[in-house]
Design an enzyme around this catalytic site. Structure first.
Site, PDB file in Angstrom:
ATOM      1  N   LYS A   9       4.977 -11.249   8.270  1.00 59.08           N
ATOM      2  CA  LYS A   9       5.853  -9.920   9.175  1.00 59.08           C
ATOM      3  C   LYS A   9       6.595 -10.512  10.888  1.00 59.08           C
ATOM      4  O   LYS A   9       7.376 -10.158  11.166  1.00 59.08           O
ATOM      5  CB  LYS A   9       5.282  -8.702   9.157  1.00 59.08           C
ATOM      6  CG  LYS A   9       5.035  -7.883   7.850  1.00 59.08           C
ATOM      7  CD  LYS A   9       4.203  -6.598   8.353  1.00 59.08           C
ATOM      8  CE  LYS A   9       4.363  -5.837   6.752  1.00 59.08           C
ATOM      9  NZ  LYS A   9       3.059  -4.454   6.241  1.00 59.08           N
ATOM     10  N   THR A  34       8.914  -1.128   7.672  1.00 65.17           N
ATOM     11  CA  THR A  34       8.672  -1.946   6.528  1.00 65.17           C
ATOM     12  C   THR A  34      10.410  -2.262   6.275  1.00 65.17           C
ATOM     13  O   THR A  34      10.827  -1.451   6.060  1.00 65.17           O
ATOM     14  CB  THR A  34       7.972  -1.572   5.326  1.00 65.17           C
ATOM     15  OG1 THR A  34       6.536  -1.841   5.799  1.00 65.17           O
ATOM     16  CG2 THR A  34       7.853  -2.906   4.114  1.00 65.17           C
ATOM     17  N   SER A  65       7.444   4.258   3.774  1.00 62.94           N
ATOM     18  CA  SER A  65       6.363   3.482   4.967  1.00 62.94           C
ATOM     19  C   SER A  65       5.315   3.940   5.900  1.00 62.94           C
ATOM     20  O   SER A  65       5.705   4.968   6.732  1.00 62.94           O
ATOM     21  CB  SER A  65       7.369   2.959   5.311  1.00 62.94           C
ATOM     22  OG  SER A  65       7.080   1.898   6.505  1.00 62.94           O
ATOM     23  N   GLY A  90       0.694  -0.695  -0.036  1.00 64.43           N
ATOM     24  CA  GLY A  90       0.226   0.120  -0.007  1.00 64.43           C
ATOM     25  C   GLY A  90       0.797   1.283   0.004  1.00 64.43           C
ATOM     26  O   GLY A  90       0.412   2.422  -0.691  1.00 64.43           O
ATOM     27  N   SER A  91       2.104   1.055   0.628  1.00 65.91           N
ATOM     28  CA  SER A  91       2.671   2.177   0.424  1.00 65.91           C
ATOM     29  C   SER A  91       3.787   2.713  -0.564  1.00 65.91           C
ATOM     30  O   SER A  91       4.781   3.778  -1.490  1.00 65.91           O
ATOM     31  CB  SER A  91       4.349   2.078   1.449  1.00 65.91           C
ATOM     32  OG  SER A  91       3.515   2.792   2.540  1.00 65.91           O
ATOM     33  N   HIS A 127       1.270 -11.076 -26.562  1.00 69.20           N
ATOM     34  CA  HIS A 127       2.722 -11.430 -27.560  1.00 69.20           C
ATOM     35  C   HIS A 127       3.251 -13.066 -26.563  1.00 69.20           C
ATOM     36  O   HIS A 127       4.535 -13.595 -26.737  1.00 69.20           O
ATOM     37  CB  HIS A 127       4.148 -10.617 -27.586  1.00 69.20           C
ATOM     38  CG  HIS A 127       3.464  -9.079 -28.748  1.00 69.20           C
ATOM     39  ND1 HIS A 127       3.205  -9.375 -29.839  1.00 69.20           N
ATOM     40  CD2 HIS A 127       3.081  -8.291 -28.009  1.00 69.20           C
ATOM     41  CE1 HIS A 127       3.749  -8.420 -30.500  1.00 69.20           C
ATOM     42  NE2 HIS A 127       3.090  -7.408 -29.300  1.00 69.20           N
ATOM     43  N   SER A 178       3.748   2.937   8.062  1.00 69.67           N
ATOM     44  CA  SER A 178       4.076   2.249   9.295  1.00 69.67           C
ATOM     45  C   SER A 178       5.516   3.709   9.754  1.00 69.67           C
ATOM     46  O   SER A 178       5.489   2.964  11.145  1.00 69.67           O
ATOM     47  CB  SER A 178       4.161   0.819   9.413  1.00 69.67           C
ATOM     48  OG  SER A 178       4.834  -0.042   9.112  1.00 69.67           O
ATOM     49  N   GLU A 232      -5.823  -8.213  -0.708  1.00 72.64           N
ATOM     50  CA  GLU A 232      -6.659  -7.502   0.548  1.00 72.64           C
ATOM     51  C   GLU A 232      -7.260  -7.140   1.231  1.00 72.64           C
ATOM     52  O   GLU A 232      -7.371  -7.807   2.717  1.00 72.64           O
ATOM     53  CB  GLU A 232      -4.995  -6.209   0.925  1.00 72.64           C
ATOM     54  CG  GLU A 232      -3.723  -6.650   0.791  1.00 72.64           C
ATOM     55  CD  GLU A 232      -2.470  -5.468   1.450  1.00 72.64           C
ATOM     56  OE1 GLU A 232      -2.845  -4.812   2.306  1.00 72.64           O
ATOM     57  OE2 GLU A 232      -1.967  -4.919   0.736  1.00 72.64           O
ATOM     58  N   ARG A 275      -2.555   1.062   3.182  1.00 71.70           N
ATOM     59  CA  ARG A 275      -3.340   0.696   1.770  1.00 71.70           C
ATOM     60  C   ARG A 275      -5.027   1.620   1.652  1.00 71.70           C
ATOM     61  O   ARG A 275      -5.210   2.048   0.794  1.00 71.70           O
ATOM     62  CB  ARG A 275      -4.072  -1.106   1.560  1.00 71.70           C
ATOM     63  CG  ARG A 275      -5.285  -1.030   2.302  1.00 71.70           C
ATOM     64  CD  ARG A 275      -5.299  -2.625   1.894  1.00 71.70           C
ATOM     65  NE  ARG A 275      -6.088  -3.439   2.590  1.00 71.70           N
ATOM     66  CZ  ARG A 275      -6.179  -4.048   3.835  1.00 71.70           C
ATOM     67  NH1 ARG A 275      -5.126  -3.446   4.658  1.00 71.70           N
ATOM     68  NH2 ARG A 275      -6.390  -4.496   4.824  1.00 71.70           N
TER      69      ARG A 275
HETATM   70  C1  F6R Z   1      -1.366  -2.980   4.819  1.00 70.34           C
HETATM   71  C2  F6R Z   1      -0.972  -2.852   2.996  1.00 70.34           C
HETATM   72  C3  F6R Z   1       0.461  -3.415   3.232  1.00 70.34           C
HETATM   73  C4  F6R Z   1       1.883  -2.668   3.644  1.00 70.34           C
HETATM   74  C5  F6R Z   1       3.337  -2.845   3.521  1.00 70.34           C
HETATM   75  C6  F6R Z   1       4.037  -2.272   3.822  1.00 70.34           C
HETATM   76  O1  F6R Z   1      -2.823  -2.139   4.920  1.00 70.34           O
HETATM   77  O2  F6R Z   1      -1.650  -2.734   2.911  1.00 70.34           O
HETATM   78  O3  F6R Z   1       0.504  -3.815   2.116  1.00 70.34           O
HETATM   79  O4  F6R Z   1       1.434  -1.399   2.827  1.00 70.34           O
HETATM   80  O5  F6R Z   1       3.191  -4.141   4.071  1.00 70.34           O
HETATM   81  O6  F6R Z   1       4.061  -1.544   4.855  1.00 70.34           O
HETATM   82  P1  F6R Z   1       4.285  -0.073   5.160  1.00 70.34           P
HETATM   83  O7  F6R Z   1       3.198  -0.046   4.557  1.00 70.34           O
HETATM   84  O8  F6R Z   1       4.030   0.333   6.231  1.00 70.34           O
HETATM   85  O9  F6R Z   1       5.270   0.601   5.340  1.00 70.34           O
END
Ligand code: F6R
Length: 342
Positions: free
Chosen positions: A334, A98, A93, A51-52, A240, A95, A224, A145
């Site tokens: 994770k 990541t 990111s 999502g990021s 192709h 969070s 997701e 996301r």
């Molecule tokens: C969860 C989501 C995931 C996170 C990915 C990376 O809602 O969309 O695809 O985006 O695991 O984590 P972040 O975004 O925190 O770096």
């Protein structure tokens, strides 16, 4: 009786309906953020996962024929060899924790890149602030996301302010206005599309480079939010290779729904290719839908299909009885990765 699954899905729906408001506030915050001097870059690299990461791909498609320098996207531990001290490196990111993005960010620091962080905090927020890099803070407390509007809209504003590309101000304003006006009708349309997708394998085709990120977003959101598998490919490249494999082996053959994403910039020959493919392979799918982007600017057109796809994923989740907020498998992976260091 309402269940916690219904509540989660309802919350996700509210977040998606708020996408234009997020774009608005993210762009406004980026206009006044301290991001340093403009110019002097030979390339731009944007790192982010899931999502990021999608915002970077949208920007890449948007700037394909507009950027003064190459734009790389990094969705892995390592960054491209061409990333150098003359690169503007943006680490995204939600969070801030990541590991792939943190690894790419650490490499960019070692190469002496100009760095900007977009995050709600975490290790990335802490480290970037300590090092004196600009940190564009996005509001915490959402699934990454569902924060696409915040994460994405800061990017074109920063790139414009740093003289990498032309102004997207008007496009952003139109996008926000347009999405606010259209979100209700799109929800109704999403419900109809979801009925057709229910219990079937969606195959989403992009028909122009600016729509590639949109097809990715459809796949990620269906994965997701709705908890279903989804396949994507790009036309004309598909013609192709994949055309030969369509419908073979027999399963899931007739259980496939093709979703073709189209835009007024789709090459007329690609439109003809799509129609020919759908005719030649008609035994290989149950139904084909052609979805045209709406709006004037590129940005509005991209987001018209993104928001529709987000809404479709929520409606499919509802039909499947899946809580659109729940992503237990990503969380579990994770956790395992955090336990296994080195
Ligand atoms: C969860 C989501 C995931 C996170 C990915 C990376 O809602 O969309 O695809 O985006 O695991 O984590 P972040 O975004 O925190 O770096």
């Amino acid at each position: 009786m309402r269940t916690s699954t219904d509540d989660g899905t309802e919350r996700m729906l509210q977040l998606v309906m708020g996408l234009p408001d997020q774009i608005d506030s993210g762009a406004k915050a980026a206009c006044v953020a301290r991001i340093g001097r403009a110019g002097g870059f030979e390339s731009v690299a944007v790192a982010g996962m899931g999502g990021s990461g999608i915002g970077a791909k949208i920007v890449q498609g948007l700037l394909l024929d507009k950027s003064r320098v190459p734009v790389y996207t990094c969705n892995d531990y390592d960054i491209p060899a061409a990333v150098s001290a003359k690169t503007l490196f943006v680490a995204v990111s939600y969070s801030g924790n990541t590991e792939e993005t943190l690894s790419a960010y650490a490499q960019a620091r070692r190469r002496g890149c100009r760095i900007i962080a977009i995050t709600s905090g975490g290790k990335l927020g802490q480290s970037a602030a300590k090092a004196g890099y600009p940190v564009l803070a996005v509001p915490a407390g959402m699934p990454p996301r569902a924060a696409l509007g915040h994460l994405f809209s800061t990017l074109p504003v920063c790139l414009e302010r740093l003289n990498v590309c032309e102004s997207y101000q008007r496009g952003l304003e139109e996008t926000v206005r347009f999405m606010r006006n259209r979100r209700r009708p799109w929800l109704a349309k999403a419900r109809t599309i979801a009925e057709h997708l229910d219990g079937r394998l969606p195959i989403v085709y992009s028909t122009s480079r600016m729509l590639d990120a949109v097809a990715d977003r459809w796949r990620c959101q269906l994965n997701e939010n709705a908890g279903v598998l989804c396949h994507t490919n790009l036309l004309p490249e598909h013609n192709h290779n994949e055309i030969v494999g369509m419908g073979r082996p027999g399963h899931p053959g007739r259980n496939v729904v093709v979703v073709a994403l189209l835009d007024r910039e789709t090459h007329p020959r690609t439109r003809f290719r799509l129609e020919s493919v759908l005719d030649i392979t008609k035994q290989a799918y149950h139904l084909a839908m052609r979805l045209e982007s709406e709006g004037r600017s590129r940005l509005a057109r991209i987001f018209s299909l993104i928001m529709l796809g987000d809404l479709v994923s929520i409606e499919v989740a509802r039909r499947q009885g899946k809580d659109a907020m729940e992503i237990k498998r990503i969380d579990e992976l994770k956790r395992r990765m955090a336990q296994k260091r080195g």
